[in-house]
Design an enzyme around this catalytic site. Structure first.
Site, short mmCIF file in Angstrom:
data_model
loop_
_atom_site.label_atom_id
_atom_site.label_comp_id
_atom_site.label_asym_id
_atom_site.label_seq_id
_atom_site.Cartn_x
_atom_site.Cartn_y
_atom_site.Cartn_z
N CYS A 30 0.83 -1.21 0.00
CA CYS A 30 0.00 0.00 0.00
C CYS A 30 0.86 1.26 0.00
O CYS A 30 1.55 1.55 0.99
CB CYS A 30 -0.91 -0.06 1.23
SG CYS A 30 -1.73 1.48 1.65
N CYS A 33 0.10 3.73 2.76
CA CYS A 33 0.58 3.18 4.03
C CYS A 33 2.06 3.50 4.21
O CYS A 33 2.50 3.90 5.30
CB CYS A 33 0.40 1.67 4.08
SG CYS A 33 -1.31 1.11 3.99
#
Length: 117
Positions: A30, A33
């Site tokens: 991600c 993230c």
């Protein structure tokens, strides 16, 4: 204090045994993230009185499912064992700092009493 890695075995105990816990649900694949990671880490260093935990959703799929995680990153905040905040999306440092201030000031006991009234 640096962030701690949480899993299904220690998640509940961490939430219940600490006054204030910030949890970052994330995944290695991600991009947002990875962008939020350093911000979360910096906040953990600046606030040693708070537990900052990270949960890799791929390694802890059952925990992520039980926590209702539908997107990453998702920030969850628990105070005195109660989930007081959960939101998906990477935060800017100043927004995370604002949430930390709000969480520290929140009187969970008073809020709980108001709900019962």
């Amino acid at each position: 204090m640096a962030t701690v890695t949480l899993n299904a075995q220690d998640f509940e105990k961490t939430i219940t045994d600490n006054e204030l816990v910030f949890v970052d649900f994330w995944a290695t694949w991600c991009g947002p993230c990875r962008a939020f990671g350093p911000t979360f880490e910096a906040a953990s260093e600046a606030n040693p009185d708070i537990v900052f935990g990270k949960v890799d959703i791929d390694a802890n799929q059952e925990l992520a499912s039980a926590a209702g995680i539908q997107a990453v990153p998702t920030l969850m905040i628990a105070k005195k064992g109660q989930i007081i905040f959960k939101q998906a999306g990477a935060l800017r440092a100043e927004d995370l700092d604002d949430l930390i201030d709000q969480a520290k000031k929140l009187d969970v006991d008073a809020a709980e009493g108001a709900q019962k009234a």
